[in-house]
Motif scaffolding. Structure first.
Motif, PDB file in Angstrom:
ATOM      1  N   VAL A 205       0.993  -1.395  -0.290  1.00 13.77           N
ATOM      2  CA  VAL A 205      -0.090   0.392  -0.100  1.00 13.77           C
ATOM      3  C   VAL A 205       0.640   1.418  -0.360  1.00 13.77           C
ATOM      4  O   VAL A 205       0.628   2.383  -0.871  1.00 13.77           O
ATOM      5  N   VAL A 206       1.843   1.545   1.043  1.00 12.12           N
ATOM      6  CA  VAL A 206       2.670   1.920   0.839  1.00 12.12           C
ATOM      7  C   VAL A 206       3.658   3.078  -0.531  1.00 12.12           C
ATOM      8  O   VAL A 206       3.240   4.257  -0.643  1.00 12.12           O
ATOM      9  N   GLN A 207       4.109   1.987  -0.985  1.00  6.46           N
ATOM     10  CA  GLN A 207       4.704   2.358  -2.663  1.00  6.46           C
ATOM     11  C   GLN A 207       3.588   2.336  -3.458  1.00  6.46           C
ATOM     12  O   GLN A 207       3.273   3.429  -4.413  1.00  6.46           O
ATOM     13  N   THR A 208       2.460   1.816  -2.953  1.00  2.00           N
ATOM     14  CA  THR A 208       1.382   2.118  -4.083  1.00  2.00           C
ATOM     15  C   THR A 208       0.825   3.596  -4.453  1.00  2.00           C
ATOM     16  O   THR A 208       0.919   3.568  -5.678  1.00  2.00           O
ATOM     17  N   LEU A 209       0.664   3.819  -3.259  1.00  2.00           N
ATOM     18  CA  LEU A 209      -0.067   5.500  -3.037  1.00  2.00           C
ATOM     19  C   LEU A 209       1.101   6.458  -3.093  1.00  2.00           C
ATOM     20  O   LEU A 209       0.754   7.161  -3.663  1.00  2.00           O
ATOM     21  N   ARG A 210       2.415   6.350  -2.346  1.00  2.00           N
ATOM     22  CA  ARG A 210       3.696   7.476  -3.014  1.00  2.00           C
ATOM     23  C   ARG A 210       3.523   7.064  -4.638  1.00  2.00           C
ATOM     24  O   ARG A 210       3.247   8.301  -4.939  1.00  2.00           O
ATOM     25  N   ASP A 211       3.593   6.306  -5.278  1.00  2.00           N
ATOM     26  CA  ASP A 211       3.488   6.356  -6.761  1.00  2.00           C
ATOM     27  C   ASP A 211       1.908   7.220  -6.997  1.00  2.00           C
ATOM     28  O   ASP A 211       2.185   7.929  -8.178  1.00  2.00           O
ATOM     29  N   GLN A 212       0.876   6.239  -6.621  1.00  2.00           N
ATOM     30  CA  GLN A 212      -0.521   7.291  -7.378  1.00  2.00           C
ATOM     31  C   GLN A 212      -0.159   8.941  -7.361  1.00  2.00           C
ATOM     32  O   GLN A 212      -1.091   9.827  -7.791  1.00  2.00           O
ATOM     33  N   LEU A 213      -0.074   9.075  -6.045  1.00  2.00           N
ATOM     34  CA  LEU A 213      -0.068  10.551  -5.591  1.00  2.00           C
ATOM     35  C   LEU A 213       1.229  11.659  -6.343  1.00  2.00           C
ATOM     36  O   LEU A 213       1.198  12.330  -6.364  1.00  2.00           O
ATOM     37  N   GLY A 214       2.614  10.271  -6.403  1.00  2.00           N
ATOM     38  CA  GLY A 214       3.050  11.029  -6.891  1.00  2.00           C
ATOM     39  C   GLY A 214       4.489  11.913  -5.675  1.00  2.00           C
ATOM     40  O   GLY A 214       5.253  13.117  -5.829  1.00  2.00           O
ATOM     41  N   GLN A 215       3.898  11.835  -4.178  1.00  2.00           N
ATOM     42  CA  GLN A 215       4.456  12.682  -3.614  1.00  2.00           C
ATOM     43  C   GLN A 215       4.749  10.826  -1.946  1.00  2.00           C
ATOM     44  O   GLN A 215       4.168  10.131  -2.178  1.00  2.00           O
ATOM     45  N   ARG A 216       5.923  11.201  -1.523  1.00  2.00           N
ATOM     46  CA  ARG A 216       5.840  10.873   0.440  1.00  2.00           C
ATOM     47  C   ARG A 216       4.835  10.665   0.949  1.00  2.00           C
ATOM     48  O   ARG A 216       3.589  11.867   1.070  1.00  2.00           O
ATOM     49  N   VAL A 217       4.395   9.446   1.687  1.00  2.00           N
ATOM     50  CA  VAL A 217       2.975   9.207   2.588  1.00  2.00           C
ATOM     51  C   VAL A 217       3.654   8.879   3.498  1.00  2.00           C
ATOM     52  O   VAL A 217       4.639   7.584   3.075  1.00  2.00           O
ATOM     53  N   TYR A 218       3.127   8.835   4.631  1.00  2.00           N
ATOM     54  CA  TYR A 218       3.083   8.401   5.831  1.00  2.00           C
ATOM     55  C   TYR A 218       2.327   7.688   6.912  1.00  2.00           C
ATOM     56  O   TYR A 218       1.520   8.315   7.243  1.00  2.00           O
ATOM     57  N   PRO A 219       2.721   6.023   6.482  1.00  2.00           N
ATOM     58  CA  PRO A 219       1.402   5.610   7.266  1.00  2.00           C
ATOM     59  C   PRO A 219       1.006   6.003   9.654  1.00  2.00           C
ATOM     60  O   PRO A 219       2.447   6.053   9.519  1.00  2.00           O
ATOM     61  N   VAL A 220       0.419   6.151   9.359  1.00  2.00           N
ATOM     62  CA  VAL A 220       0.350   6.492  10.744  1.00  2.00           C
ATOM     63  C   VAL A 220      -0.602   5.112  11.550  1.00  2.00           C
ATOM     64  O   VAL A 220      -1.207   5.322  13.292  1.00  2.00           O
ATOM     65  N   HIS A 221      -1.403   3.876  11.108  1.00  2.00           N
ATOM     66  CA  HIS A 221      -1.673   2.739  11.381  1.00  2.00           C
ATOM     67  C   HIS A 221      -1.732   2.079  10.735  1.00  2.00           C
ATOM     68  O   HIS A 221      -1.110   2.304   9.658  1.00  2.00           O
ATOM     69  N   ARG A 222      -1.872   0.654  11.034  1.00  2.00           N
ATOM     70  CA  ARG A 222      -2.342  -0.410  10.757  1.00  2.00           C
ATOM     71  C   ARG A 222      -3.185  -1.534  10.308  1.00  2.00           C
ATOM     72  O   ARG A 222      -4.104  -0.680  11.541  1.00  2.00           O
TER      73      ARG A 222
END
Length: 266
Positions: free
Chosen positions: A48-65
């Motif tokens: 999810v982290v890598q997929t969402l990063r590529d989808q949005l074109g920016q870094r994302v930071y998970p805050v729960h699981r």
């Protein structure tokens, strides 16, 4: 940037976006997808982290699981500062979470499960892990009786349960419901193999029937409380229709609540 987007994302998008603004984004995670890379994730290529990063074109930071087999709402910050605030809110149990689960048996109308749980991180034997306080509120929303023999009874009963965890232990809902005598269907570790097999082979439903459908939290920047709701994936939606539970399928929704109203309610 628009503050909210529907779950009907463009065709090139991989993850359905439930909400997005300049500070955070919430997606509807599919069942079976890992949140991030792990030493145990041999052979996995989608996270999810890598997929969402590529989808949005920016870094994302998970805050729960969310567990790999669990579907539903997953929240990410878009900066380290927002991540710290949201992570603190989760740790201090200031985030309200709502789940739907399909379980074996006729579950209780309402109950508060407060069985302490040992951590399950695999680093030490369970006996050496301290027991941690864990509380889950559950409520039966509906039930069904099928004229089939899955175990020793001539009929099989299943219930739709709402679960609201007040703490955040690993596999908390799965372990609490199993210990109460109502294991979640599709749970290979804490469930019942014959019922899991029945759903997989006869009802075309091979997944864990647990979905995170609601999140409510104080927005870290805006002076309001944000309530998010996500719908179910195809497998669970079809099962709900088959069982006559279509009225319990949640809609994707976004609702704001003024700070003063939220404080008065709590």
């Amino acid at each position: 940037m628009a503050e909210s987007l529907s779950e009907a994302t463009p065709s090139k998008a991989v993850l359905p976006i439930v909400y997005r603004d300049e500070d955070l984004v919430a997606v509807n995670k599919p069942a079976g997808m890992l949140v991030h890379r792990s030493p145990l994730a041999h052979g996995e290529t989608r996270f999810v982290v890598q997929t969402l990063r590529d989808q949005l074109g920016q870094r994302v930071y998970p805050v729960h699981r969310l567990d790999r087999p669990t579907s539903g709402l997953l929240l990410f910050a878009l900066s380290p500062q927002i991540a710290a605030r949201l992570s603190e809110a989760f740790c201090e149990h200031r985030v309200e979470k709502r789940y739907l689960a399909v379980v074996r048996g006729l579950g209780p109308e309402r109950d508060r499960l407060d069985y302490a749980l040992r951590e399950e991180d695999g680093s030490r034997p369970k006996a050496e892990m301290p027991a941690m306080a864990a509380v889950t509120e559950i409520r039966r929303l509906d039930s069904v009786e099928l004229p089939v023999q899955v175990d020793r009874y001539p009929q099989a009963r299943y219930s739709l349960m709402e679960a609201r965890p007040l703490t955040g232990r690993r596999h908390q809902i799965r372990r609490h419901l199993s210990r109460r005598g109502y294991p979640i269907i599709g749970d290979a570790k804490h469930g019942k193999g014959n019922h899991n097999r029945f759903f997989r082979e006869r009802l075309d439903c091979p997944r864990l029937l647990l979905a995170a459908v609601g999140l409510s939290f104080h927005h870290p920047v805006k002076r309001a409380r944000l309530h998010l709701s996500a719908t179910l994936d195809g497998d669970m939606s079809k099962l709900f229709e088959r069982f006559g539970w279509a009225g319990h399928v949640p809609s994707a929704a976004i609702r704001w609540e003024d700070d003063e109203v939220a404080c008065a309610r709590t």
